[in-house]
Structures are given as C-alpha cells and as structure tokens.
Design a protein around this motif. Structure first.
Motif, PDB file in Angstrom:
ATOM      1  N   PHE A  30      -5.486  -7.719   0.354  1.00 26.95           N
ATOM      2  CA  PHE A  30      -4.422  -7.031  -0.372  1.00 26.95           C
ATOM      3  C   PHE A  30      -5.000  -5.887  -1.189  1.00 26.95           C
ATOM      4  N   GLU A  31      -4.245  -4.795  -1.268  1.00 23.92           N
ATOM      5  CA  GLU A  31      -4.650  -3.662  -2.094  1.00 23.92           C
ATOM      6  C   GLU A  31      -3.391  -2.908  -2.532  1.00 23.92           C
ATOM      7  N   MET A  32      -3.296  -2.606  -3.820  1.00 24.57           N
ATOM      8  CA  MET A  32      -2.144  -1.894  -4.372  1.00 24.57           C
ATOM      9  C   MET A  32      -2.502  -0.414  -4.498  1.00 24.57           C
ATOM     10  N   GLU A  33      -1.529   0.451  -4.209  1.00 24.74           N
ATOM     11  CA  GLU A  33      -1.722   1.900  -4.321  1.00 24.74           C
ATOM     12  C   GLU A  33      -0.638   2.502  -5.210  1.00 24.74           C
ATOM     13  N   CYS A  34      -1.054   3.317  -6.165  1.00 26.48           N
ATOM     14  CA  CYS A  34      -0.107   4.062  -7.001  1.00 26.48           C
ATOM     15  C   CYS A  34       0.446   5.206  -6.160  1.00 26.48           C
ATOM     16  N   MET A  35       1.762   5.309  -6.068  1.00 24.13           N
ATOM     17  CA  MET A  35       2.371   6.353  -5.260  1.00 24.13           C
ATOM     18  C   MET A  35       2.434   7.695  -5.979  1.00 24.13           C
ATOM     19  N   THR A  36       2.053   7.730  -7.258  1.00 21.37           N
ATOM     20  CA  THR A  36       2.014   8.984  -8.003  1.00 21.37           C
ATOM     21  C   THR A  36       0.672   9.675  -7.818  1.00 21.37           C
ATOM     22  N   CYS A  37      -0.406   8.942  -8.062  1.00 18.65           N
ATOM     23  CA  CYS A  37      -1.746   9.549  -8.008  1.00 18.65           C
ATOM     24  C   CYS A  37      -2.589   9.037  -6.839  1.00 18.65           C
ATOM     25  N   HIS A  38      -2.085   8.066  -6.131  1.00 24.34           N
ATOM     26  CA  HIS A  38      -2.739   7.466  -4.958  1.00 24.34           C
ATOM     27  C   HIS A  38      -4.033   6.733  -5.276  1.00 24.34           C
ATOM     28  N   GLU A  39      -4.227   6.396  -6.536  1.00 25.03           N
ATOM     29  CA  GLU A  39      -5.359   5.552  -6.900  1.00 25.03           C
ATOM     30  C   GLU A  39      -5.075   4.153  -6.369  1.00 25.03           C
ATOM     31  N   ARG A  40      -6.144   3.428  -6.025  1.00 23.71           N
ATOM     32  CA  ARG A  40      -5.983   2.095  -5.444  1.00 23.71           C
ATOM     33  C   ARG A  40      -6.693   1.030  -6.271  1.00 23.71           C
ATOM     34  N   SER A  41      -6.176  -0.178  -6.155  1.00 23.74           N
ATOM     35  CA  SER A  41      -6.715  -1.301  -6.913  1.00 23.74           C
ATOM     36  C   SER A  41      -8.057  -1.777  -6.385  1.00 23.74           C
ATOM     37  N   GLY A  42      -8.322  -1.542  -5.144  1.00 20.48           N
ATOM     38  CA  GLY A  42      -9.486  -2.120  -4.485  1.00 20.48           C
ATOM     39  C   GLY A  42      -9.046  -3.367  -3.741  1.00 20.48           C
ATOM     40  N   PRO A  43      -9.718  -3.685  -2.640  1.00 22.53           N
ATOM     41  CA  PRO A  43      -9.302  -4.828  -1.834  1.00 22.53           C
ATOM     42  C   PRO A  43      -9.548  -6.160  -2.522  1.00 22.53           C
ATOM     43  N   ASP A  44      -8.662  -7.114  -2.247  1.00 27.00           N
ATOM     44  CA  ASP A  44      -8.754  -8.437  -2.852  1.00 27.00           C
ATOM     45  C   ASP A  44      -8.235  -9.472  -1.851  1.00 27.00           C
ATOM     46  N   GLU A  45      -8.996 -10.510  -1.597  1.00 29.96           N
ATOM     47  CA  GLU A  45      -8.588 -11.530  -0.632  1.00 29.96           C
ATOM     48  C   GLU A  45      -7.636 -12.571  -1.214  1.00 29.96           C
ATOM     49  N   THR A  46      -7.524 -12.644  -2.536  1.00 29.42           N
ATOM     50  CA  THR A  46      -6.641 -13.650  -3.143  1.00 29.42           C
ATOM     51  C   THR A  46      -5.225 -13.128  -3.350  1.00 29.42           C
ATOM     52  N   GLY A  47      -5.066 -11.824  -3.480  1.00 33.75           N
ATOM     53  CA  GLY A  47      -3.755 -11.240  -3.749  1.00 33.75           C
ATOM     54  C   GLY A  47      -3.366 -11.261  -5.209  1.00 33.75           C
ATOM     55  N   LYS A  48      -4.219 -11.814  -6.062  1.00 27.13           N
ATOM     56  CA  LYS A  48      -3.890 -11.915  -7.487  1.00 27.13           C
ATOM     57  C   LYS A  48      -4.218 -10.651  -8.258  1.00 27.13           C
ATOM     58  N   ARG A  49      -5.276  -9.975  -7.915  1.00 29.01           N
ATOM     59  CA  ARG A  49      -5.737  -8.817  -8.691  1.00 29.01           C
ATOM     60  C   ARG A  49      -4.868  -7.556  -8.516  1.00 29.01           C
ATOM     61  N   LYS A  68       2.624   0.778  -3.855  1.00 30.33           N
ATOM     62  CA  LYS A  68       2.738   0.258  -2.492  1.00 30.33           C
ATOM     63  C   LYS A  68       1.658  -0.805  -2.298  1.00 30.33           C
ATOM     64  N   LEU A  69       2.063  -1.962  -1.780  1.00 31.68           N
ATOM     65  CA  LEU A  69       1.108  -3.023  -1.492  1.00 31.68           C
ATOM     66  C   LEU A  69       0.675  -2.902  -0.033  1.00 31.68           C
ATOM     67  N   HIS A  70      -0.616  -2.694   0.177  1.00 36.65           N
ATOM     68  CA  HIS A  70      -1.190  -2.670   1.526  1.00 36.65           C
ATOM     69  C   HIS A  70      -1.706  -4.076   1.814  1.00 36.65           C
ATOM     70  N   THR A  71      -1.316  -4.628   2.932  1.00 31.63           N
ATOM     71  CA  THR A  71      -1.769  -5.961   3.330  1.00 31.63           C
ATOM     72  C   THR A  71      -2.340  -5.882   4.729  1.00 31.63           C
ATOM     73  N   GLU A  72      -3.565  -6.340   4.880  1.00 31.88           N
ATOM     74  CA  GLU A  72      -4.200  -6.393   6.193  1.00 31.88           C
ATOM     75  C   GLU A  72      -4.310  -7.853   6.619  1.00 31.88           C
ATOM     76  N   THR A  73      -3.888  -8.130   7.840  1.00 31.00           N
ATOM     77  CA  THR A  73      -4.097  -9.445   8.416  1.00 31.00           C
ATOM     78  C   THR A  73      -4.754  -9.231   9.776  1.00 31.00           C
ATOM     79  N   TYR A  74      -5.433 -10.241  10.254  1.00 30.42           N
ATOM     80  CA  TYR A  74      -6.182 -10.122  11.491  1.00 30.42           C
ATOM     81  C   TYR A  74      -5.573 -11.022  12.554  1.00 30.42           C
ATOM     82  N   TRP A  75      -5.373 -10.436  13.743  1.00 27.56           N
ATOM     83  CA  TRP A  75      -4.688 -11.124  14.827  1.00 27.56           C
ATOM     84  C   TRP A  75      -5.515 -11.034  16.103  1.00 27.56           C
TER      85      TRP A  75
END
Length: 90
Positions: A30-49, A68-75
């Motif tokens: 999981f990674e959150m992105e600010c839609m104003t400045c496009h700064e990102r939270s950094g990736p996190d496997e727990t989804g809590k941060r 915007k919450l970016h979520t990557e899953t592997y298939w």
C-alpha cells in the motif's frame, strides 16, 4: 497439426487467476499519494502507515486534502485441470 491449429487449441484452454502467495511475496503493498503535490507515503505491507501519513501530510499542508491509495497485489495465471499445460497430479 499445424502451428496455427495448436495455437487455437491453447487459446481455448481454461486458465485461472490466483493470488501469488509464495513465501516472500507480500499479500499487498500500500502507498498513499497526495493529489495536490504528488508526494507519496512510501510503500507499506501492513496498510497501516499510508492513512496515518495522509493525515499528517494534510495537517502540515492544509490545502492538501485529496489522496489516492495505490495498492499492488501479485497474481499468477495457472492452467486449469483440463488445460493441456496443467501438471499431472503427483
């Protein structure tokens, strides 16, 4: 059988998509992105941060309120039992 006929046979084979859950592969990232400045939270496997980061970011930059919450899953694609590419049961 020609290569064209063989291609058709495999194109009609049944496949299934399953979550890639081998050891070492995270269920999601999981990674959150600010839609104003496009700064990102950094990736996190727990989804809590990421949500905490978004609230802290909004508090430090009050005009930044949309994220915007970016979520990557592997298939993995696997051939079904009727697919000629399926492995024989052991």
């Amino acid at each position: 059988m020609t290569a064209k006929a063989l291609a058709r046979t495999f194109a009609l084979a049944v496949w299934r998509l399953v979550q890639h859950d081998e050891e070492g592969v995270p269920a999601a990232i999981f990674e959150m992105e600010c839609m104003t400045c496009h700064e990102r939270s950094g990736p996190d496997e727990t989804g809590k941060r990421p949500p905490i980061w978004a609230l802290e970011h909004a508090g430090m930059a009050p005009g930044h309120r949309v994220f915007k919450l970016h979520t990557e899953t592997y298939w993995r694609a696997e051939p079904s039992a009727s697919n000629p590419l399926a492995e024989a049961p052991a």
